[in-house]
Design a protein around this motif. Structure first.
Motif, PDB file in Angstrom:
ATOM      1  N   LEU A  93       0.801  -1.287   0.113  1.00 20.15           N
ATOM      2  CA  LEU A  93      -0.121   0.031  -0.179  1.00 20.15           C
ATOM      3  C   LEU A  93       0.820   1.401  -0.035  1.00 20.15           C
ATOM      4  O   LEU A  93       0.464   2.175  -0.499  1.00 20.15           O
ATOM      5  CB  LEU A  93      -0.929  -0.038   1.181  1.00 20.15           C
ATOM      6  CG  LEU A  93      -1.887  -1.288   1.371  1.00 20.15           C
ATOM      7  CD1 LEU A  93      -2.571  -1.032   2.588  1.00 20.15           C
ATOM      8  CD2 LEU A  93      -2.886  -1.207   0.189  1.00 20.15           C
ATOM      9  N   LEU A  94       1.989   1.262   0.765  1.00 20.70           N
ATOM     10  CA  LEU A  94       2.829   2.352   0.980  1.00 20.70           C
ATOM     11  C   LEU A  94       4.036   2.043   0.385  1.00 20.70           C
ATOM     12  O   LEU A  94       4.784   0.984   0.444  1.00 20.70           O
ATOM     13  CB  LEU A  94       3.043   2.915   2.339  1.00 20.70           C
ATOM     14  CG  LEU A  94       1.980   3.110   3.069  1.00 20.70           C
ATOM     15  CD1 LEU A  94       2.221   3.389   4.564  1.00 20.70           C
ATOM     16  CD2 LEU A  94       1.062   4.399   2.583  1.00 20.70           C
ATOM     17  N   ALA A 126       1.414   6.637  -1.803  1.00 20.68           N
ATOM     18  CA  ALA A 126       0.632   5.198  -2.042  1.00 20.68           C
ATOM     19  C   ALA A 126       1.284   4.541  -3.279  1.00 20.68           C
ATOM     20  O   ALA A 126       1.385   5.194  -4.402  1.00 20.68           O
ATOM     21  CB  ALA A 126      -0.744   5.629  -2.227  1.00 20.68           C
ATOM     22  N   VAL A 131      -5.023   2.923  -3.119  1.00 19.47           N
ATOM     23  CA  VAL A 131      -6.164   3.841  -2.198  1.00 19.47           C
ATOM     24  C   VAL A 131      -7.508   3.629  -2.982  1.00 19.47           C
ATOM     25  O   VAL A 131      -8.414   3.313  -2.372  1.00 19.47           O
ATOM     26  CB  VAL A 131      -5.645   5.363  -2.455  1.00 19.47           C
ATOM     27  CG1 VAL A 131      -6.583   6.088  -1.757  1.00 19.47           C
ATOM     28  CG2 VAL A 131      -4.423   5.574  -1.608  1.00 19.47           C
ATOM     29  N   MET A 162      -1.712   7.372   6.587  1.00 19.23           N
ATOM     30  CA  MET A 162      -2.612   6.555   5.409  1.00 19.23           C
ATOM     31  C   MET A 162      -3.894   7.401   5.545  1.00 19.23           C
ATOM     32  O   MET A 162      -4.291   7.170   4.687  1.00 19.23           O
ATOM     33  CB  MET A 162      -2.687   5.076   6.108  1.00 19.23           C
ATOM     34  CG  MET A 162      -1.574   4.275   5.797  1.00 19.23           C
ATOM     35  SD  MET A 162      -1.600   2.474   6.411  1.00 19.23           S
ATOM     36  CE  MET A 162      -2.688   1.875   5.204  1.00 19.23           C
ATOM     37  N   LEU A 165      -3.564   9.905   3.307  1.00 18.71           N
ATOM     38  CA  LEU A 165      -3.569   9.318   1.746  1.00 18.71           C
ATOM     39  C   LEU A 165      -5.008   8.915   1.155  1.00 18.71           C
ATOM     40  O   LEU A 165      -5.024   9.014   0.097  1.00 18.71           O
ATOM     41  CB  LEU A 165      -2.453   8.543   1.544  1.00 18.71           C
ATOM     42  CG  LEU A 165      -0.833   8.738   1.733  1.00 18.71           C
ATOM     43  CD1 LEU A 165      -0.086   7.774   1.967  1.00 18.71           C
ATOM     44  CD2 LEU A 165      -0.571   9.862   0.567  1.00 18.71           C
ATOM     45  N   PHE A 167      -6.550   6.134   2.698  1.00 18.60           N
ATOM     46  CA  PHE A 167      -6.885   4.744   2.964  1.00 18.60           C
ATOM     47  C   PHE A 167      -8.056   4.854   4.106  1.00 18.60           C
ATOM     48  O   PHE A 167      -7.824   5.390   5.015  1.00 18.60           O
ATOM     49  CB  PHE A 167      -5.813   3.989   3.451  1.00 18.60           C
ATOM     50  CG  PHE A 167      -4.947   3.824   2.449  1.00 18.60           C
ATOM     51  CD1 PHE A 167      -4.771   2.854   1.683  1.00 18.60           C
ATOM     52  CD2 PHE A 167      -3.657   4.408   2.149  1.00 18.60           C
ATOM     53  CE1 PHE A 167      -3.961   2.551   0.512  1.00 18.60           C
ATOM     54  CE2 PHE A 167      -2.697   4.340   1.423  1.00 18.60           C
ATOM     55  CZ  PHE A 167      -2.812   3.073   0.584  1.00 18.60           C
TER      56      PHE A 167
END
Length: 280
Positions: A93-94, A126, A131, A162, A165, A167
């Motif tokens: 995810l990151l 991300a 996302v 997160m 970003l 999420f």
């Protein structure tokens, strides 16, 4: 005569240091992998493709209540459980390539202290498509769980970043399960998947390392291959892998995870694990 000798030695050392500074960092086995991860359009395309597939597989699993992506942990009658997906965080995810890039430039390696400093800096971007996929899952009523080996101490800044970003988090449900948050939550993730499976039907697992899908990830290369083949029906169906050539259990398998070995010996064993063309 003695003074001249020391002066000459110091001058040679200074010249050698200046030459090394001009040449830059020494060779690093991870250079091309980090370059690919951080700069290539191919890496972006791979991630977008994986998350596009994840959407398709998510919809299929929602329509089939008999399916679970965690057969080792999900037992009993789970057909009526609310749905969930389980995702790794780092390089699923990151994108943590700035940390890997710093190690390449400085000639250093992973260190828990510098890693925590990096996490606290909250500069990750991300992974492409990540996302959007998690938001899509949440919009379908699917609970999004994050099972990560970031530590409990690193959870706060990670969750904050997160959220910023985009999420989705779990509202009144703890959906961020970090390493060592509970006594039996070690680097292997099966115990955390089991906690989720008690109350949710796990539709998909998404990760960049074999350990995000199976606790058999620490074996030899042969053992890992056997475990991979035993799970072949899951890959691309309810186990979605994000490519990460920069680090992972694949790298330590040739030297059986013995990090106490000198770097040169680790490298020798990795080279021996290759199958080269014989030139004919």
């Amino acid at each position: 005569m003695m003074r001249f000798g020391w002066a000459s030695a110091l001058a040679m050392m200074a010249a050698s240091g200046a030459a090394q500074a001009q040449q830059g960092p020494g060779p690093d086995d991870n250079l091309n992998a980090v370059l690919w991860d951080q700069t290539s359009v191919e890496a972006q395309a791979n991630a977008l493709g994986a998350y596009a597939l994840a959407r398709i597989r998510l919809d299929e699993a929602l329509a089939d209540p008999s399916r679970t992506a965690a057969p080792a942990e999900q037992t009993g009658d789970f057909k009526n459980f609310p749905p969930a997906v389980v995702l790794d965080v780092d390089d699923t995810l990151l994108n943590t390539s700035p940390y890997q890039a710093r190690n390449v430039v400085e000639g250093s390696g992973f260190n828990p202290k510098t890693w925590t400093t990096y996490v606290n800096a909250k500069i990750d971007t991300a992974i492409p498509g990540a996302v959007e996929f998690t938001q899509y899952a949440a919009s379908k009523g699917v609970k999004v769980f994050y099972v990560t080996n970031r530590t409990k101490e690193e959870e706060g800044p990670t969750v904050e970043h997160m959220k910023a970003l985009g999420f989705p988090m779990g509202d009144n449900v703890d959906t961020f399960l970090s390493a060592k948050e509970q006594p039996d939550w070690g680097s292997a993730k099966g115990t955390r998947r089991a906690v989720i499976a008690k109350d949710y039907r796990i539709l998909l697992l998404v990760g960049d390392n074999f350990g995000d899908f199976s606790d058999a990830y620490k074996g030899t290369m042969e053992e890992r291959q056997t475990a991979f083949e035993a799970a072949k029906d899951h890959w691309g169906r309810d186990w979605i892998a994000i490519a990460n050539p920069t680090y992972g259990s694949f790298e330590s398998a040739p030297y059986k995870g013995d990090y106490k070995l000198p770097a040169a010996e680790q490298r020798r064993l990795k080279i021996e694990a290759l199958t080269p063309w014989n030139g004919q």
